[in-house]
Design an enzyme around this catalytic site. Structure first.
Site, PDB file in Angstrom:
ATOM      1  N   LYS A 126       1.573  -1.059  -0.046  1.00 38.08           N
ATOM      2  CA  LYS A 126      -0.396   0.482  -0.065  1.00 38.08           C
ATOM      3  C   LYS A 126       0.882   1.508  -0.290  1.00 38.08           C
ATOM      4  CE  LYS A 126      -1.705   2.423   3.547  1.00 38.08           C
ATOM      5  NZ  LYS A 126      -3.505   2.536   4.932  1.00 38.08           N
ATOM      6  N   ASP A 145      -6.678   0.564   1.090  1.00 36.35           N
ATOM      7  CA  ASP A 145      -6.895   1.731   2.697  1.00 36.35           C
ATOM      8  C   ASP A 145      -8.073   0.702   3.272  1.00 36.35           C
ATOM      9  OD1 ASP A 145      -8.568   3.510   1.225  1.00 36.35           O
ATOM     10  OD2 ASP A 145      -7.688   4.202   3.096  1.00 36.35           O
TER      11      ASP A 145
END
Length: 229
Positions: A126, A145
């Site tokens: 991420k 997320d």
């Protein structure tokens, strides 16, 4: 006999089109002026709000300007400098260690590949995706997320649960030219309307195409729990 359900690809395209109309200026909300600041901000943002990170980094970036500043910092002092951030002790260690690696292995420059970024302490896919997209304009994946995870499941775009599996699923569903912006559109909507505990389905531009919308479903598909749980 009712109309056939849209494919997940069709659902994703409809969601993206509507959210672009709703949030035409959707973009990253972290403040940074260079790739090192971006790396630091994204590491600090894990399980912490961007608003809190921006408040903390306003002074942090004045004190720590180079990889050497982080690498040579006393880790206890660095931890104290970010003490309003969640897990500040661990994150101080991540920043110091990553800076040392950047100096020793990358000539003081934040690396520009997924493999090299994820070798930095505290950096996963991420974080690496954010750095590549906003630091180098390289789009190799989708940033997943908590908002993207929650909304993608609620909207029926994916049934996967783990962020890594969700990303791999989305890469086959979301058009490649929307990979970068898919994240920001869902984050914007997740903050404004489709919140974790009390989504405002009546004000949602996606309510009529959302299988989790209150009134259409008694269960939040993202969690499997009743809405009033």
């Amino acid at each position: 006999m009712g109309a056939p359900l849209p494919s997940r690809e069709e659902q994703a395209e409809e969601v993206i089109e509507r959210l672009w109309e709703e949030y035409p200026d959707a973009t990253i909300s972290l403040n940074f002026e260079n790739r090192l600041e971006l790396l630091v901000a994204v590491v600090l943002s894990a399980q912490c709000t961007d608003e809190r990170v921006n408040t903390e980094t306003a002074e942090l970036f004045e004190k720590y300007r180079t990889p050497e500043d982080y690498a040579n910092a006393d880790v206890d002092e660095l931890s104290e400098d970010i003490n309003s951030i969640t897990y500040h002790n661990s994150k101080a260690d991540y920043l110091k260690s990553s800076a040392q690696t950047i100096i020793e292995e990358h000539d003081g420059e934040v690396p520009d590949t997924m493999d090299e970024l994820t070798e930095l302490k505290g950096v996963g896919r991420k974080t690496a995706n954010v750095i590549l997209q906003h630091g180098y304009d390289l789009v190799e994946g989708i940033v997943v997320d908590t908002h993207v995870q929650r909304l993608s499941r609620r909207l029926g775009i994916t049934e996967e649960e783990r962020p890594e599996a969700i990303e791999q699923d989305l890469l086959d569903i979301v058009p490649e030219d929307e990979w970068k912006w898919y994240t920001h559109l869902l984050i914007s909507h997740g903050r404004a309307v489709c919140t974790a505990r009390n989504p405002d389905c009546e004000a949602c531009v996606l309510a009529d195409v959302c299988p989790s919308a209150k009134g259409d479903s008694d269960v939040d598909l993202a969690s499997g729990e009743p809405w009033d749980a």
